[in-house]
Design a protein around this motif. Sequence first.
Motif, PDB file in Angstrom:
ATOM      1  N   ILE B 202       0.999  -1.311  -0.107  1.00  0.00           N
ATOM      2  CA  ILE B 202       0.170   0.098   0.003  1.00  0.00           C
ATOM      3  C   ILE B 202       1.064   1.388  -0.013  1.00  0.00           C
ATOM      4  O   ILE B 202       1.768   1.584   0.925  1.00  0.00           O
ATOM      5  N   ALA B 203       0.885   2.103  -1.188  1.00  0.00           N
ATOM      6  CA  ALA B 203       1.521   3.314  -1.182  1.00  0.00           C
ATOM      7  C   ALA B 203       0.789   4.203  -0.687  1.00  0.00           C
ATOM      8  O   ALA B 203      -0.673   4.604  -0.561  1.00  0.00           O
ATOM      9  N   THR B 204       1.421   5.030   0.532  1.00  0.00           N
ATOM     10  CA  THR B 204       0.645   6.035   0.994  1.00  0.00           C
ATOM     11  C   THR B 204       1.754   7.368   1.377  1.00  0.00           C
ATOM     12  O   THR B 204       2.768   7.199   1.435  1.00  0.00           O
ATOM     13  N   HIS B 205       1.134   8.528   1.503  1.00  0.00           N
ATOM     14  CA  HIS B 205       2.026   9.409   2.377  1.00  0.00           C
ATOM     15  C   HIS B 205       1.349   9.888   3.684  1.00  0.00           C
ATOM     16  O   HIS B 205       1.856  10.750   4.230  1.00  0.00           O
ATOM     17  N   ASN B 206       0.658   8.978   4.426  1.00  0.00           N
ATOM     18  CA  ASN B 206       0.115   9.062   5.629  1.00  0.00           C
ATOM     19  C   ASN B 206       0.821   8.338   6.219  1.00  0.00           C
ATOM     20  O   ASN B 206       0.690   7.150   6.510  1.00  0.00           O
ATOM     21  N   LEU B 207       1.897   8.862   7.234  1.00  0.00           N
ATOM     22  CA  LEU B 207       2.733   7.947   8.262  1.00  0.00           C
ATOM     23  C   LEU B 207       1.854   7.258   9.370  1.00  0.00           C
ATOM     24  O   LEU B 207       2.258   6.181   9.677  1.00  0.00           O
ATOM     25  N   GLU B 208       0.901   7.874   9.609  1.00  0.00           N
ATOM     26  CA  GLU B 208      -0.104   7.236  10.705  1.00  0.00           C
ATOM     27  C   GLU B 208      -0.644   6.062  10.134  1.00  0.00           C
ATOM     28  O   GLU B 208      -0.518   4.985  10.890  1.00  0.00           O
ATOM     29  N   LEU B 209      -0.981   6.146   9.076  1.00  0.00           N
ATOM     30  CA  LEU B 209      -1.833   4.865   8.312  1.00  0.00           C
ATOM     31  C   LEU B 209      -0.497   3.814   8.137  1.00  0.00           C
ATOM     32  O   LEU B 209      -0.918   2.645   8.396  1.00  0.00           O
ATOM     33  N   ALA B 210       0.540   4.157   7.923  1.00  0.00           N
ATOM     34  CA  ALA B 210       1.885   3.497   7.338  1.00  0.00           C
ATOM     35  C   ALA B 210       2.128   2.749   8.610  1.00  0.00           C
ATOM     36  O   ALA B 210       2.632   1.449   8.571  1.00  0.00           O
ATOM     37  N   ALA B 211       2.069   3.418   9.846  1.00  0.00           N
ATOM     38  CA  ALA B 211       2.198   2.869  11.319  1.00  0.00           C
ATOM     39  C   ALA B 211       1.605   1.543  11.373  1.00  0.00           C
ATOM     40  O   ALA B 211       1.815   0.672  12.288  1.00  0.00           O
ATOM     41  N   ARG B 212       0.354   1.521  10.789  1.00  0.00           N
ATOM     42  CA  ARG B 212      -0.549   0.338  11.263  1.00  0.00           C
ATOM     43  C   ARG B 212      -0.517  -1.006  10.384  1.00  0.00           C
ATOM     44  O   ARG B 212      -1.046  -1.888  10.334  1.00  0.00           O
ATOM     45  N   MET B 213       0.629  -0.733   9.439  1.00  0.00           N
ATOM     46  CA  MET B 213       0.965  -2.023   8.605  1.00  0.00           C
ATOM     47  C   MET B 213       2.181  -2.870   9.060  1.00  0.00           C
ATOM     48  O   MET B 213       2.674  -2.185  10.108  1.00  0.00           O
TER      49      MET B 213
END
Lengths: 428, 225
Positions: B202-213
């Motif tokens: 999952i590509a994102t630039h939302n660090l908060e969401l990235a932290a849940r992966m």
Amino acid sequence: MTGQTAPFSRFEWMIAWRYLRAKRAEGGVSVMTWISLIGITLAVFALIATLAVRSGFREEFVDTILGANAHVTLYSALRVTETGQTTRTISDYVDLAERVRAVEGVTRAAPLIKGQVMASHRGATAGVEVFGIAADDLATIPRVAQPLDFQGDIADFDNGVAIGSGVARELGLNIGDRIQLISPNGVKTAFGTSPRVNNYDVVYIFTAGRYDIDRTRVYLPFTEAQEYFNREGVADELEVMVENPDAVDDLTLPLLQAGGDNALLWTWRDASGSFLRALDIEDNVMFIILSILVLIAAMNIVSGLIMLVKNKGRDIGILRTIGLSEGSILRIFFICGAATGIIGTALGVILGCLFAIWIDPIFSLVNYISGGGVWDPSIRGIYALPAKLELADVLSAVALSLGLSFVVTIFPARRAARMNPVEALRYE
Amino acid sequence: MSDPVLVLESIEKTYNKGAINAVPVLAGIDLTVARGEVVAVIAPSGAGKSTLLHIAGLLDTPDAGRVVLGGEDMTGLSDRRRTRARRGDIGFVYQFHHLLPEFTALENIVLPQLANGVSEAEASDRARALLEKVGIAHRASHRPSALSGGEQQRVAVCRALANAPKVLLADEPTGNLDPGTSDAVFAALMDLVRTTGLSAVIATHNLELAARMDRTLRLKGGRLV
């Protein structure tokens, strides 16, 4: 799970159908689709209607030629008689007729006297062609014995003359009137040949269905004609009818054999061949011109489809992403284009057939709107605009229209299929 | 670590290669995604994450390197074979929902299944079940234009999972949504991924969401770090 689907699966039809129905706001091309549809419909309609009228005209034309004229005329070459005179007459016409009738494929052989004279009635005069023929033989000429329209009784023929309706109209003749026939070659006297003027009762008026025949033809009983034209004991020619006029050339050899040394033949093809060939050429040219019309209409499908492909670029990208193959995309857009061709062709066939079936009222309407005079029988030879639907004509129109619409559809459909999905989605 | 589902090896990609305006985008990407693993790829705009996902999703071809999907090397395969893999083994979610406007939410999820040879009834059942899971079953018969942004993106997620793929590739799936909706959609996405045991990039630039992966990688200078 990597399943495969057959070409033209239901989902391909489903997508194509949605695109065809899509409103312009959704990127569909319904207006363009309608225009292409109407274009194809009109082109196919024009093609079928024209082909039907051409066939009808040709059939009626040939029918009236064959129905009122000899299929083969057998006449004699110029020869010198015992008295040193030259003549073309046939003296053994009874035997000759018998021999010709015996030829297989011949339905009838009638001795004939032919001459052109002036006809007159109450001050009106007209040039007419007189056919001297026996009553029994006259009764076997289809377009005269069973004409479109007639007055009097053909059974009375021995007591007078039978004339075409055009002659009757021109001279103001009715049944019971007397027609005066004036021939320049009458009685031979010491002072030269004096004109012969005879009066005959009009007993039968027929409309054979061809303007030139009805306008010029007069039938005189055979023995009367022999006397009138100084042909005692001879005939001018033999009017031969055959079973299959289209194959008349096959009978040339047997007829010449039956006719003897001096016999010459003149078939209906010799008489009308060049006209029929001209009709053929005209038919072919007409088909080519109308094919171009169909092609132009098919091009509308292409422009509609190119617009659809352009508008649906993003969708094509999505469909490729979710795993639709190039083939699937090609078929979806092919269906979109071909559907227009198929529906347009079907509507065109229906309209064309209705036109051919209802040609008389349509023709009357056109005549009424234009104030009459659309059809001049003195130019066309026949009285009405006939139409004849031939299965082969309809099939060729359908094949042409579908073939062209399918072929032209492939190109934009292929362009859609080869679109790069990444590129298609990038610019959205 | 169990068998890798997706392996990218030394992937390179340069746009306008050989030309004076050549743009090198990927310069030796190595990535291995295990079964059930969810990897976040963080990158600023224009760093090449879409290109990376397109190559991983077999929509684009790399200039060099290998893409191995489910143990099978996809490099140099025919378009036909790649299309088949895309249909059955890969699910794609874009930043914009990219739903087909002429079709209802349900039909958008049914279509990929029909293309994969699933019967219509079976496809409908599965589509309905997926919509149920993301909580918008009541919107099944609505066209995308009648759905909210969050609903559209949920339908897009369901569509990506319609053929039960091996790997889900998502390109900023919530990048176009407001924070509240974004959270809800992301939660729905993660829930589906976790319950199906799917691998995902999952590509994102939302660090908060990235932290849940499970793992977070950064795309920098054409490499993953």
